[in-house]
Every structure is written in structure tokens, then in C-alpha cells.
Design a protein around this motif. Structure first.
Motif, PDB file in Angstrom:
ATOM      1  N   LEU A   5      26.812  51.885  39.639  1.00  0.00           N
ATOM      2  CA  LEU A   5      27.797  52.644  40.398  1.00  0.00           C
ATOM      3  C   LEU A   5      27.938  52.096  41.816  1.00  0.00           C
ATOM      4  CD1 LEU A   5      29.730  55.063  40.455  1.00  0.00           C
ATOM      5  CD2 LEU A   5      27.796  56.460  41.179  1.00  0.00           C
ATOM      6  N   LEU A   6      26.824  51.773  42.439  1.00  0.00           N
ATOM      7  CA  LEU A   6      26.872  51.215  43.792  1.00  0.00           C
ATOM      8  C   LEU A   6      27.508  49.832  43.802  1.00  0.00           C
ATOM      9  CD1 LEU A   6      23.417  52.334  45.214  1.00  0.00           C
ATOM     10  CD2 LEU A   6      25.681  53.240  45.774  1.00  0.00           C
ATOM     11  N   MET A   7      27.267  49.034  42.765  1.00  0.00           N
ATOM     12  CA  MET A   7      27.905  47.726  42.667  1.00  0.00           C
ATOM     13  C   MET A   7      29.419  47.880  42.504  1.00  0.00           C
ATOM     14  SD  MET A   7      25.158  45.459  40.443  1.00  0.00           S
ATOM     15  CE  MET A   7      26.454  44.661  39.599  1.00  0.00           C
ATOM     16  N   ALA A   8      29.845  48.830  41.696  1.00  0.00           N
ATOM     17  CA  ALA A   8      31.276  49.080  41.508  1.00  0.00           C
ATOM     18  C   ALA A   8      31.920  49.536  42.814  1.00  0.00           C
ATOM     19  CB  ALA A   8      31.488  50.121  40.417  1.00  0.00           C
ATOM     20  N   LEU A   9      31.240  50.395  43.548  1.00  0.00           N
ATOM     21  CA  LEU A   9      31.746  50.848  44.844  1.00  0.00           C
ATOM     22  C   LEU A   9      31.841  49.688  45.825  1.00  0.00           C
ATOM     23  CD1 LEU A   9      32.621  53.127  46.730  1.00  0.00           C
ATOM     24  CD2 LEU A   9      30.207  53.531  47.231  1.00  0.00           C
ATOM     25  N   ALA A  10      30.835  48.823  45.823  1.00  0.00           N
ATOM     26  CA  ALA A  10      30.846  47.662  46.712  1.00  0.00           C
ATOM     27  C   ALA A  10      32.007  46.727  46.379  1.00  0.00           C
ATOM     28  CB  ALA A  10      29.514  46.906  46.603  1.00  0.00           C
ATOM     29  N   ILE A  11      32.254  46.491  45.109  1.00  0.00           N
ATOM     30  CA  ILE A  11      33.366  45.632  44.703  1.00  0.00           C
ATOM     31  C   ILE A  11      34.704  46.260  45.109  1.00  0.00           C
ATOM     32  CG2 ILE A  11      34.605  44.703  42.702  1.00  0.00           C
ATOM     33  CD1 ILE A  11      31.813  44.327  41.404  1.00  0.00           C
ATOM     34  N   ALA A  12      34.834  47.568  44.930  1.00  0.00           N
ATOM     35  CA  ALA A  12      36.064  48.250  45.331  1.00  0.00           C
ATOM     36  C   ALA A  12      36.290  48.116  46.840  1.00  0.00           C
ATOM     37  CB  ALA A  12      36.004  49.724  44.927  1.00  0.00           C
ATOM     38  N   LEU A  13      35.245  48.257  47.634  1.00  0.00           N
ATOM     39  CA  LEU A  13      35.373  48.129  49.083  1.00  0.00           C
ATOM     40  C   LEU A  13      35.741  46.703  49.483  1.00  0.00           C
ATOM     41  CD1 LEU A  13      32.383  50.329  50.260  1.00  0.00           C
ATOM     42  CD2 LEU A  13      34.822  50.859  50.435  1.00  0.00           C
ATOM     43  N   ILE A  14      35.176  45.723  48.800  1.00  0.00           N
ATOM     44  CA  ILE A  14      35.515  44.326  49.079  1.00  0.00           C
ATOM     45  C   ILE A  14      36.990  44.076  48.782  1.00  0.00           C
ATOM     46  CG2 ILE A  14      35.156  41.942  48.301  1.00  0.00           C
ATOM     47  CD1 ILE A  14      32.166  42.759  47.899  1.00  0.00           C
ATOM     48  N   ILE A  15      37.444  44.532  47.622  1.00  0.00           N
ATOM     49  CA  ILE A  15      38.839  44.344  47.242  1.00  0.00           C
ATOM     50  C   ILE A  15      39.767  45.064  48.227  1.00  0.00           C
ATOM     51  CG2 ILE A  15      40.558  44.896  45.471  1.00  0.00           C
ATOM     52  CD1 ILE A  15      38.301  44.403  43.398  1.00  0.00           C
ATOM     53  N   GLU A  16      39.407  46.272  48.617  1.00  0.00           N
ATOM     54  CA  GLU A  16      40.223  47.037  49.562  1.00  0.00           C
ATOM     55  C   GLU A  16      40.268  46.385  50.943  1.00  0.00           C
ATOM     56  OE1 GLU A  16      42.118  49.855  49.328  1.00  0.00           O
ATOM     57  OE2 GLU A  16      41.847  49.777  47.163  1.00  0.00           O
ATOM     58  N   GLY A  17      39.243  45.638  51.295  1.00  0.00           N
ATOM     59  CA  GLY A  17      39.198  45.022  52.613  1.00  0.00           C
ATOM     60  C   GLY A  17      39.850  43.663  52.711  1.00  0.00           C
ATOM     61  N   VAL A  18      40.108  43.024  51.570  1.00  0.00           N
ATOM     62  CA  VAL A  18      40.662  41.667  51.588  1.00  0.00           C
ATOM     63  C   VAL A  18      42.077  41.646  52.177  1.00  0.00           C
ATOM     64  CG1 VAL A  18      41.502  39.808  50.090  1.00  0.00           C
ATOM     65  CG2 VAL A  18      39.231  40.752  49.747  1.00  0.00           C
ATOM     66  N   ILE A  19      42.936  42.536  51.731  1.00  0.00           N
ATOM     67  CA  ILE A  19      44.337  42.503  52.164  1.00  0.00           C
ATOM     68  C   ILE A  19      44.482  42.751  53.671  1.00  0.00           C
ATOM     69  CG2 ILE A  19      46.633  43.528  51.842  1.00  0.00           C
ATOM     70  CD1 ILE A  19      45.640  41.766  49.504  1.00  0.00           C
ATOM     71  N   PRO A  20      43.884  43.818  54.231  1.00  0.00           N
ATOM     72  CA  PRO A  20      44.033  43.985  55.681  1.00  0.00           C
ATOM     73  C   PRO A  20      43.371  42.870  56.487  1.00  0.00           C
ATOM     74  CG  PRO A  20      42.722  45.784  54.761  1.00  0.00           C
ATOM     75  CD  PRO A  20      43.207  44.954  53.624  1.00  0.00           C
ATOM     76  N   ALA A  21      42.335  42.256  55.924  1.00  0.00           N
ATOM     77  CA  ALA A  21      41.674  41.160  56.647  1.00  0.00           C
ATOM     78  C   ALA A  21      42.540  39.903  56.664  1.00  0.00           C
ATOM     79  CB  ALA A  21      40.321  40.861  56.007  1.00  0.00           C
ATOM     80  N   LEU A  22      43.221  39.614  55.545  1.00  0.00           N
ATOM     81  CA  LEU A  22      44.019  38.397  55.451  1.00  0.00           C
ATOM     82  C   LEU A  22      45.450  38.566  55.971  1.00  0.00           C
ATOM     83  CD1 LEU A  22      42.940  37.069  51.933  1.00  0.00           C
ATOM     84  CD2 LEU A  22      42.147  36.314  54.184  1.00  0.00           C
ATOM     85  N   PHE A  23      46.031  39.734  55.765  1.00  0.00           N
ATOM     86  CA  PHE A  23      47.422  39.979  56.129  1.00  0.00           C
ATOM     87  C   PHE A  23      47.555  41.291  56.907  1.00  0.00           C
ATOM     88  CE2 PHE A  23      47.227  37.919  51.934  1.00  0.00           C
ATOM     89  CZ  PHE A  23      47.809  36.692  52.248  1.00  0.00           C
ATOM     90  N   PRO A  24      47.009  41.382  58.120  1.00  0.00           N
ATOM     91  CA  PRO A  24      47.006  42.664  58.835  1.00  0.00           C
ATOM     92  C   PRO A  24      48.410  43.193  59.173  1.00  0.00           C
ATOM     93  CG  PRO A  24      46.226  40.897  60.246  1.00  0.00           C
ATOM     94  CD  PRO A  24      46.362  40.333  58.879  1.00  0.00           C
ATOM     95  N   ASN A  25      49.338  42.320  59.507  1.00  0.00           N
ATOM     96  CA  ASN A  25      50.688  42.794  59.865  1.00  0.00           C
ATOM     97  C   ASN A  25      51.429  43.351  58.651  1.00  0.00           C
ATOM     98  OD1 ASN A  25      50.410  42.146  62.586  1.00  0.00           O
ATOM     99  ND2 ASN A  25      51.078  40.049  62.235  1.00  0.00           N
ATOM    100  N   LYS A  26      51.334  42.670  57.521  1.00  0.00           N
ATOM    101  CA  LYS A  26      51.981  43.164  56.295  1.00  0.00           C
ATOM    102  C   LYS A  26      51.324  44.455  55.830  1.00  0.00           C
ATOM    103  CE  LYS A  26      53.800  38.834  54.636  1.00  0.00           C
ATOM    104  NZ  LYS A  26      53.939  37.901  53.525  1.00  0.00           N
TER     105      LYS A  26
END
Length: 61
Positions: A5-26
Motif C-alpha cells: 500500500l505504501l509503495m502504491a501511494l509512493a508511485i501515485a505521488l511520483i506520478i502526480e508530481g511529474v507534470i507540475p515539475a516538468l510543465f508548471p505553466n501548463k
């Protein structure tokens, strides 16, 4: 079980953080657009994503 469960949560947080990190204006423009949507539309999107997640978990399991 808890570690999975913690691994799944960690993966979800990583995925959720990729877009704002790479494309903050969009990402900001998308969030502002989403904020102007009716509550019912946001709820429908959330339920649709929830159902996709449940079906994916069921299929994998």
C-alpha cells in the motif's frame, strides 16, 4: 500488505508530481481551468477516474 500500500501511494505521488515539475505553466493553466468548472463536472471526472482505478486493480489482481 502495508508495504504494498505504501509503495502504491509512493508511485501515485511520483506520478502526480511529474507534470507540475516538468510543465508548471501548463499545469497552472489546467488547474485554473478546472477551478472554473461546475462542481458536478469535477465530481463526474473524479468518479470516472475512481472506476477506472478500481477496474485496473481488479484486472491486475
Amino acid at each position: 500488505m502495508l508495504s504494498t500500500l505504501l509503495m502504491a501511494l509512493a508511485i501515485a505521488l511520483i506520478i502526480e508530481g511529474v507534470i507540475p515539475a516538468l510543465f508548471p505553466n501548463k499545469w497552472r493553466a489546467y488547474v485554473l481551468k478546472l477551478a472554473n468548472e461546475p462542481v458536478n463536472t469535477i465530481r463526474q471526472i473524479g468518479l470516472f477516474l475512481l472506476l477506472i482505478g478500481i477496474m485496473l486493480l481488479w484486472t491486475v489482481n
